[in-house]
Design a protein around this motif. Structure first.
Motif, PDB file in Angstrom:
ATOM      1  N   CYS A  50      -1.620   8.677  11.662  1.00  0.00           N
ATOM      2  CA  CYS A  50      -1.432   8.215  10.281  1.00  0.00           C
ATOM      3  C   CYS A  50      -1.477   6.699  10.120  1.00  0.00           C
ATOM      4  CB  CYS A  50      -0.092   8.734   9.744  1.00  0.00           C
ATOM      5  SG  CYS A  50       0.046  10.528   9.720  1.00  0.00           S
ATOM      6  N   ALA A  51      -1.441   5.926  11.205  1.00  0.00           N
ATOM      7  CA  ALA A  51      -1.394   4.466  11.089  1.00  0.00           C
ATOM      8  C   ALA A  51      -2.697   3.827  10.611  1.00  0.00           C
ATOM      9  CB  ALA A  51      -0.966   3.846  12.418  1.00  0.00           C
ATOM     10  N   PRO A  52      -3.892   4.356  10.976  1.00  0.00           N
ATOM     11  CA  PRO A  52      -5.125   3.657  10.577  1.00  0.00           C
ATOM     12  C   PRO A  52      -5.248   3.351   9.085  1.00  0.00           C
ATOM     13  CG  PRO A  52      -5.635   5.290  12.233  1.00  0.00           C
ATOM     14  CD  PRO A  52      -4.189   5.484  11.892  1.00  0.00           C
ATOM     15  N   PRO A  53      -4.939   4.271   8.157  1.00  0.00           N
ATOM     16  CA  PRO A  53      -5.042   3.898   6.736  1.00  0.00           C
ATOM     17  C   PRO A  53      -4.126   2.743   6.359  1.00  0.00           C
ATOM     18  CG  PRO A  53      -4.924   6.289   6.979  1.00  0.00           C
ATOM     19  CD  PRO A  53      -4.613   5.704   8.320  1.00  0.00           C
ATOM     20  N   LEU A  54      -2.933   2.676   6.973  1.00  0.00           N
ATOM     21  CA  LEU A  54      -2.018   1.574   6.675  1.00  0.00           C
ATOM     22  C   LEU A  54      -2.557   0.257   7.218  1.00  0.00           C
ATOM     23  CD1 LEU A  54       1.375   3.331   7.533  1.00  0.00           C
ATOM     24  CD2 LEU A  54       0.353   2.997   5.268  1.00  0.00           C
ATOM     25  N   LEU A  55      -3.085   0.271   8.425  1.00  0.00           N
ATOM     26  CA  LEU A  55      -3.584  -0.961   9.026  1.00  0.00           C
ATOM     27  C   LEU A  55      -4.852  -1.456   8.332  1.00  0.00           C
ATOM     28  CD1 LEU A  55      -2.956  -0.068  12.763  1.00  0.00           C
ATOM     29  CD2 LEU A  55      -1.798  -1.853  11.458  1.00  0.00           C
ATOM     30  N   ARG A  56      -5.652  -0.529   7.807  1.00  0.00           N
ATOM     31  CA  ARG A  56      -6.864  -0.953   7.095  1.00  0.00           C
ATOM     32  C   ARG A  56      -6.545  -1.669   5.792  1.00  0.00           C
ATOM     33  NH1 ARG A  56      -9.213   4.031   8.898  1.00  0.00           N
ATOM     34  NH2 ARG A  56      -8.667   5.003   6.905  1.00  0.00           N
ATOM     35  N   ARG A  57      -5.300  -1.551   5.321  1.00  0.00           N
ATOM     36  CA  ARG A  57      -4.892  -2.274   4.108  1.00  0.00           C
ATOM     37  C   ARG A  57      -4.696  -3.764   4.373  1.00  0.00           C
ATOM     38  NH1 ARG A  57      -2.972   0.976  -0.061  1.00  0.00           N
ATOM     39  NH2 ARG A  57      -1.604  -0.714  -0.769  1.00  0.00           N
ATOM     40  N   LEU A  58      -4.648  -4.151   5.644  1.00  0.00           N
ATOM     41  CA  LEU A  58      -4.540  -5.572   5.990  1.00  0.00           C
ATOM     42  C   LEU A  58      -5.918  -6.203   5.840  1.00  0.00           C
ATOM     43  CD1 LEU A  58      -2.296  -5.308   9.177  1.00  0.00           C
ATOM     44  CD2 LEU A  58      -1.582  -5.876   6.847  1.00  0.00           C
ATOM     45  N   ASN A  59      -6.177  -6.730   4.679  1.00  0.00           N
ATOM     46  CA  ASN A  59      -7.503  -7.260   4.352  1.00  0.00           C
ATOM     47  C   ASN A  59      -7.711  -8.599   5.056  1.00  0.00           C
ATOM     48  OD1 ASN A  59      -9.916  -8.008   3.256  1.00  0.00           O
ATOM     49  ND2 ASN A  59      -9.265  -7.888   1.124  1.00  0.00           N
ATOM     50  N   PRO A  60      -8.651  -8.686   6.002  1.00  0.00           N
ATOM     51  CA  PRO A  60      -8.863  -9.961   6.699  1.00  0.00           C
ATOM     52  C   PRO A  60      -9.502 -11.031   5.824  1.00  0.00           C
ATOM     53  CG  PRO A  60     -10.503  -8.348   7.389  1.00  0.00           C
ATOM     54  CD  PRO A  60      -9.530  -7.617   6.519  1.00  0.00           C
ATOM     55  N   ALA A  61      -9.918 -10.677   4.610  1.00  0.00           N
ATOM     56  CA  ALA A  61     -10.479 -11.695   3.726  1.00  0.00           C
ATOM     57  C   ALA A  61      -9.437 -12.740   3.340  1.00  0.00           C
ATOM     58  CB  ALA A  61     -11.051 -11.039   2.463  1.00  0.00           C
TER      59      ALA A  61
END
Length: 348
Positions: A50-61
């Motif tokens: 379940c962690a990948p969707p949460l980590l993808r919210r960290l926008n590197p922009a």
């Protein structure tokens, strides 16, 4: 020598009650350890899926890609450590019983026609899976390192015969080719960079320097080894977090190298270099300025929105990394709390 018959009846009762209390305490502790172990394993599994969707919210922009990359790496590390701790707790009772003792007890139970306890069977199964996974991961890493080393040596041998080396550190080899291209290969001690003469002819001096700085940043950050390890982990253990971490790492190391080139030569120079370079089939393990994430990187460099201030960016990145590493433990604690509450309601 004192015989049981010489002990007064009152003392016998006291000894029996004391022994029963000690055994009950040991059993309660073993049960608590097993319950905690299952909670940790469940937390590791839940985080791994379940962690990948949460980590993808960290926008590197709007964040430092190195901090986002650290969050992914710490999440992976947290899952691995939490799962390992859960297996150790299943194999440990009172800090004195480990894998060999557990196997002996299981064999003893089977030889007497009894089934081993659930904790023993689960502990052995978990240990067996952990050992198999560790061996598989180690073999994949060793094979990939060998393949990468062989490829680097073959490439270096060919370059020494056909290309000119500038003698710097890391060594930069210039291949006579009209197509603008640059890539880096990991090799002890500092790695090598390969560029074409078309890079110098097609781009301005500043743009070419930005392209080379991008490759130097890969070598300084040991990005090749990082990507290789995550790739090996994803293939050894097909957990969603590990697979997504490998994909995210390939993008984030490119963004981090872009930032290093932008700091040295300006965003316009590295943006123009990315747009001008052509994609080619590269040696195994190479990282290049022209990869699959070109669109994302150009959009990030062209982003005109104000970036978050450094103190706020550092604080948010630190919180994200801390959350990532303790996420499996938090998930396990939540599962443990729900299980205890459910048991209390059932008993009541």
């Amino acid at each position: 020598m004192t015989h049981p018959g010489d002990i007064p009846v009152e003392s016998r009762g006291t000894i029996t009650r004391s022994s029963y209390a000690v055994v009950s305490t040991v059993d309660e502790k073993a049960g608590a350890d097993m319950f905690l172990a299952f909670a940790l394993l469940a937390g590791a599994v839940l985080t791994g899926w379940c962690a990948p969707p949460l980590l993808r919210r960290l926008n590197p922009a709007y964040r430092d890609p190195r901090a986002v990359l650290a969050a992914w790496l710490l999440a992976v590390l947290g899952v691995v450590l939490t799962a390992t701790l859960g297996v150790v707790l299943l194999l440990t009772r009172g800090h004195g019983m480990f894998l060999i003792a557990t196997a002996e007890e299981c064999w003893s139970a089977l030889s007497r026609g009894r089934l081993p306890s659930a904790g023993q069977l689960t502990g052995l199964a978990g240990a067996a899976l952990a050992v198999v996974a560790a061996i598989r991961f180690g073999l994949i890493v060793l094979r990939d390192l060998r393949d990468r080393t062989d490829t680097s040596e073959q490439c270096l041998s060919a370059l020494r015969d056909t290309a000119q080396c500038d003698g710097g550190s890391p060594m930069t080899f210039w291949v006579d080719d009209d197509e603008p291209m640059a890539f880096s290969l990991a090799r002890r001690p500092t790695g090598i960079v390969v560029a074409t003469t078309g890079l110098a002819r097609t781009l301005s001096a500043r743009q070419a320097a930005a392209a080379l700085e991008h490759e130097y940043a890969h070598l300084r950050g040991r990005h090749h080894l990082l990507v290789l390890i995550l790739d090996s982990l994803a293939r050894a253990l097909p957990v969603p977090l590990f697979r997504h971490a490998h994909v995210a790492a390939r993008e984030l190391v490119e963004l981090a190298a872009d930032d290093a080139a932008a700091r040295a030569h300006g965003e316009e120079a590295i943006r123009s270099a990315i747009a001008a370079l052509a994609r080619h089939d590269l040696p195994y393990g190479a990282l290049t300025l022209a990869d699959d994430s070109v669109g994302l990187r150009l959009a990030r460099l062209e982003n005109t929105r104000p970036r978050v201030r450094p103190p706020i960016r550092a604080l948010s990145s630190g919180l994200a990394a801390l959350t990532a590493v303790i996420l499996p433990v938090v998930a396990g604690a939540g599962i443990l709390a729900v299980a205890v509450t459910t048991c209390q309601f059932a008993i009541a």
